[in-house]
Design an enzyme around this catalytic site. Structure first.
Site, PDB file in Angstrom:
ATOM      1  N   GLU A 146       0.907  -1.391   0.046  1.00  0.00           N
ATOM      2  CA  GLU A 146      -0.184  -0.088   0.134  1.00  0.00           C
ATOM      3  C   GLU A 146       0.777   1.126   0.056  1.00  0.00           C
ATOM      4  OE1 GLU A 146      -3.343   2.372   2.799  1.00  0.00           O
ATOM      5  OE2 GLU A 146      -2.049   0.663   3.581  1.00  0.00           O
ATOM      6  N   GLU A 243     -11.455   2.805   7.047  1.00  0.00           N
ATOM      7  CA  GLU A 243     -10.239   3.221   7.808  1.00  0.00           C
ATOM      8  C   GLU A 243     -10.324   4.638   8.111  1.00  0.00           C
ATOM      9  OE1 GLU A 243      -6.055   1.267   7.844  1.00  0.00           O
ATOM     10  OE2 GLU A 243      -6.081   2.953   6.613  1.00  0.00           O
TER      11      GLU A 243
END
Length: 273
Positions: A146, A243
């Site tokens: 990521e 998130e």
């Protein structure tokens, strides 16, 4: 319709970690994810997961000493043994939790590193990812990488989606995919719809938060409902991880999610715990 998972590192923090599984299920979530479960035994977490009928769809491998600033070990010279141990530990948890996605963080690069040092660390990163993917493949786990924005993670090795895509090609492992966090991507480079569509065949997980404050996704500059519609049109069938940091408590901020969780056929509770 997108499938949403609750990130228990960010959401339902009004209660302790073991209680967050029940809180997420009561709110209508079918899946959860989190950063680091390692303060708890995997059997205890697995019991909570079964009790509340949830799937664990993602967590991170141990990052090193997070409190001291570590953000992963995969590209850090001299810590190869520690990295190998972290992958072994993460896969043990993944097996217990029946989780098929594992985020492996790249690690930081010293602020004064020259081009040669950055290249050396990138080569180590590729080598470590190949090894981690081989280990993960034995139990059907996909490794995710990521990019993080430079504001939140100023020294992180990986910050652009194109870089992550290039690494996938160089590693060449079928179980290595991109974790596309729209919050980080918007801050770093924008043009989200184009990048999502372009990289979608290589995306294994998506995460969301409002930009720029990382609060609920119905706040800030990103039109998430429109993007969710695009993901449906493009056939994305993975999970979308929530998130974000609730601005005024988890449940107070979940109104944006009610239409997407309507098929749970129950309302959101009035309190957590």
């Amino acid at each position: 319709m997108p499938r949403f998972s609750a990130n228990l590192t960010f959401l339902f923090t009004e209660v302790d970690f073991p209680a967050r599984f029940g809180a997420a299920a009561a709110a209508g979530f079918r899946a959860v994810e989190f950063a680091y479960p390692y303060a708890f035994e995997p059997a205890g977490i697995a019991q909570r997961v079964r009790e509340h009928g949830l799937d664990v769809v993602l967590f991170n491998a141990p990052p090193g000493d997070h409190a001291a600033g570590d953000r992963g070990l995969a590209s850090v010279p001299g810590r190869e043994t520690e990295f190998a141990t972290s992958i072994d530990t993460a896969l043990r948890y993944a097996q217990a939790l029946q989780c098929s996605r594992l985020h492996v963080m790249a690690g930081n690069v010293p602020a004064d590193a020259d081009a040669g040092e950055r290249d050396r660390r990138r080569k180590l990163y590729l080598h470590q990812l190949r090894w981690a993917c081989a280990q993960a493949a034995t139990q059907g786990v996909t490794i995710l990488i990521e990019p993080l924005n430079a504001g939140d993670a100023p020294h992180y090795l990986l910050s652009h989606q194109a870089d992550a895509h290039a690494i996938l090609g160089e590693v060449g492992a079928p179980n290595l995919r991109m974790q596309f966090d729209l919050y980080h991507a918007q801050i770093t480079e924008g043009n989200l719809a184009h990048k999502l569509q372009h990289f979608l065949p290589h995306i294994g997980h998506i995460q969301i938060a409002g930009v720029p404050d990382r609060h609920e996704p119905n706040t800030g500059e990103v039109n998430y409902p429109w993007l969710f519609g695009r993901l449906d049109a493009w056939g994305y069938d993975g999970w979308v991880g929530c998130e974000y940091r609730p601005a005024q408590g988890t449940l107070n901020g979940l109104a944006w999610l009610r239409p997407w969780l309507a098929d749970r056929r129950r309302g959101l509770p009035d309190r957590v715990g």
